[in-house]
Design an enzyme around this catalytic site. Structure first.
Site, short mmCIF file in Angstrom:
data_model
loop_
_atom_site.label_atom_id
_atom_site.label_comp_id
_atom_site.label_asym_id
_atom_site.label_seq_id
_atom_site.Cartn_x
_atom_site.Cartn_y
_atom_site.Cartn_z
N ASP A 340 0.83 -1.20 0.00
CA ASP A 340 0.00 0.00 0.00
C ASP A 340 0.87 1.26 0.00
OD1 ASP A 340 0.88 -0.67 2.63
OD2 ASP A 340 -0.58 0.73 3.48
N GLU A 341 0.29 2.35 -0.42
CA GLU A 341 0.87 3.69 -0.31
C GLU A 341 2.32 3.75 -0.76
OE1 GLU A 341 -1.86 5.53 3.27
OE2 GLU A 341 -0.17 4.27 3.85
#
Length: 535
Positions: A340-341
């Protein structure tokens, strides 16, 4: 995000009235129990089938917990149950491998009860005793949690309490809706000791959670010893958000968490987040950085600024070593690789990284789990994608996940604006964050995993998970305040049939959980949406 409106309900003073009132709603028993007896099925999560009737069973000083002769695993479950009940009842409650003796509480495995599956159970209660039957030992343990909740909340206390200790008569037959029912604890932003994790495991067990997802690495700290890269824990684990001392688990520490979770029939899912959220690793080893310069340790709360160096071969030596050592410590099926991210990783590099890393997980005998951004690459066969988007996420993002699911990737649902336990309840909540909005108890509970994402087949939903990120959470009391009472609702979404889902009935069953949580030492959030029982 705008502040969500709160609904406030009047406080009801009688605990028994609350539970009885809940019986009119879906998922509850259809008959009022005798005075002083908790109605059959008035538990969380709501059982699949409840048939109340007959005389309650009363625990006495002569009650024994019985299991089949030679069944060591059932004997352990019996000891667990007796360990819960002895301090409050003051009864000896011997645990004996003598299923033929009459009365008491009988725990038995029945090879013919295949319809109950891996985790289902049947509980029969009457004047002569209680019989708890399951096809597998995990089901026996889940049934023990229902038995606990059928007794008065004071049974959870650690000192002798006044009885009587009655279990309503009738039959509960129960199986889970979804096989994956998880809770995540972020031990990277703030470190939590083995004992603190064990405490959370025990709390999760009451609500039939079967996966403990441990977020073991992030920008602020690396929390697991890796022998081939010792500075990860020694240096990368030496701090946390706000600059505290941090900490890390030795391999024996981690083994003990895994062992304890297994004793509560929870599978540990370890996560090493990559290619982003990696500052602690980059600070520990300069060669993992593209420029060969190690950044300083990080104690803030920003995200998206770090990335492993995708073109470097040493990156994959590192990944192979970490996954190899962690997989060897983890008996469960899954290994979470984050994903993620990764804002500092180009899309092309992200795809290339995932293409190289996912086969490493398979090489060491594990199944890939990743945050739903994994679906922007090519998920490995059998991989699980964990969706953490919002109601307001783009249609394209939602369709990307749904399309991957239609192609065979199964999905764990953790919508941040409903299932993230670190979101503030209201603007006045002292702990937590609010980037996904304010998440009161009703919002956390009142959604259907089968319909959350347009185009996502229900058969592709592996289950649900309630993550607890710990930027603002640093002690067990903080976990209590943010996880409870929202976690029981997520647990119910994962366990109970869709037909039982009803907020009005649920909030009354949840209200009756208040005294139980207090008896367990959980200082939960007293949501004004729930008419909490008097304590």
């Amino acid at each position: 995000m705008p502040v969500r409106q709160r609904r406030t309900f009047p406080l009801l003073l009688s605990s028994l009235f609350l539970v009885t009132a809940a019986l009119s709603g879906p998922g509850a028993a259809a008959e009022t129990a005798a005075p002083g007896v908790r109605p059959l099925g008035a538990v969380v999560p709501a059982p699949a089938s409840v048939t109340p009737g007959g005389t309650p069973y009363t625990l006495t000083r002569g009650t024994a917990v019985r299991v089949d002769s030679g069944d060591a695993e059932s004997l352990d479950i019996g000891r667990y149950l007796a360990g819960v009940l002895r301090p409050s009842t003051g009864y000896p409650l011997p645990v004996v491998d003598d299923a033929a003796a009459p009365g008491g509480i009988l725990l038995r495995i029945d090879a013919r009860a295949g319809a109950l599956g891996e985790e289902g159970y049947e509980l029969r209660s009457g004047r002569g005793g209680v019989v708890l039957t399951a096809h597998r030992h995990a089901g026996l343990f889940r049934g023990v949690q229902t038995l606990r909740q059928q007794l008065p909340a004071a049974v959870e206390k650690r000192t002798v309490q006044a009885g009587p200790w009655k279990i309503a008569g009738g039959t509960v037959t129960d199986t889970p809706r979804f096989a994956y029912r998880g809770a995540m604890l972020d031990v990277s932003r703030h470190f939590f000791t083995v004992d603190q994790v064990k405490r959370y495991i025990d709390q999760l067990a009451l609500y039939k959670i079967n996966k403990l997802h441990l977020h073991l690495s992030d920008d602020q700290g690396w929390r697991i010893a890796i022998d081939s890269w010792p500075r990860l824990a020694a240096y990368g684990g030496s701090t946390q958000v706000g600059g505290g001392p941090g900490g890390s688990y030795t391999k024996d520490d981690y083994r003990e968490i895994v062992r304890y979770a297994a004793s509560r029939y929870q599978e540990v899912v370890p996560e090493i987040d990559m290619p982003g959220h990696t500052n602690a690793a980059l600070a520990s080893y300069a060669e993992l950085n593209c420029d060969g310069v190690a950044p300083p340790l990080y104690t803030g709360t920003n995200v998206g600024f770090s990335s492993l160096c995708v073109p470097k071969d040493v990156t994959y030596d590192f990944v192979d070593d970490v996954i190899r050592e962690l997989a060897a410590l983890t008996p469960g099926r899954y290994l979470h690789i984050g994903g993620d991210e990764a804002h500092s990783t180009s899309h092309a590099d992200y795809v290339a990284f995932m293409d190289r890393v996912q086969p490493v997980v398979a090489k060491y005998g594990k199944t890939v789990v990743g945050w739903h951004q994994l679906t922007g690459a090519t998920p490995a066969q059998g991989a699980l994608a964990q969706y953490w988007g919002l109601d307001g996420s783009s249609a394209a993002e939602k369709e990307q996940v749904a399309a991957a699911a239609r192609a065979g990737t199964r999905v764990i649902l953790s919508p941040a604006d409903r299932a993230y336990l670190d979101m503030k309840y209201t603007k006045d909540t002292k702990l937590g964050l609010s980037w996904a909005g304010y998440v009161e108890v009703r919002r956390s509970y009142d959604w259907n995993p089968a319909t959350l994402l347009p185009g996502l087949p229900e058969a592709s939903v592996a289950g649900v998970e309630a993550p607890l990120w710990t930027e603002t959470i640093s002690q067990s009391a903080d976990i209590d305040q943010m996880a409870f009472p929202r976690l029981p609702g997520i647990a119910e979404l994962g366990w109970s049939p869709a037909a039982t889902h009803d907020w009005e009935a649920y909030r009354l069953r949840l209200a009756a959980q208040g005294p139980r949580m207090s008896a367990l030492g959980i200082d939960y959030y007293r949501s004004p949406q729930v008419p909490w029982a008097a304590e």
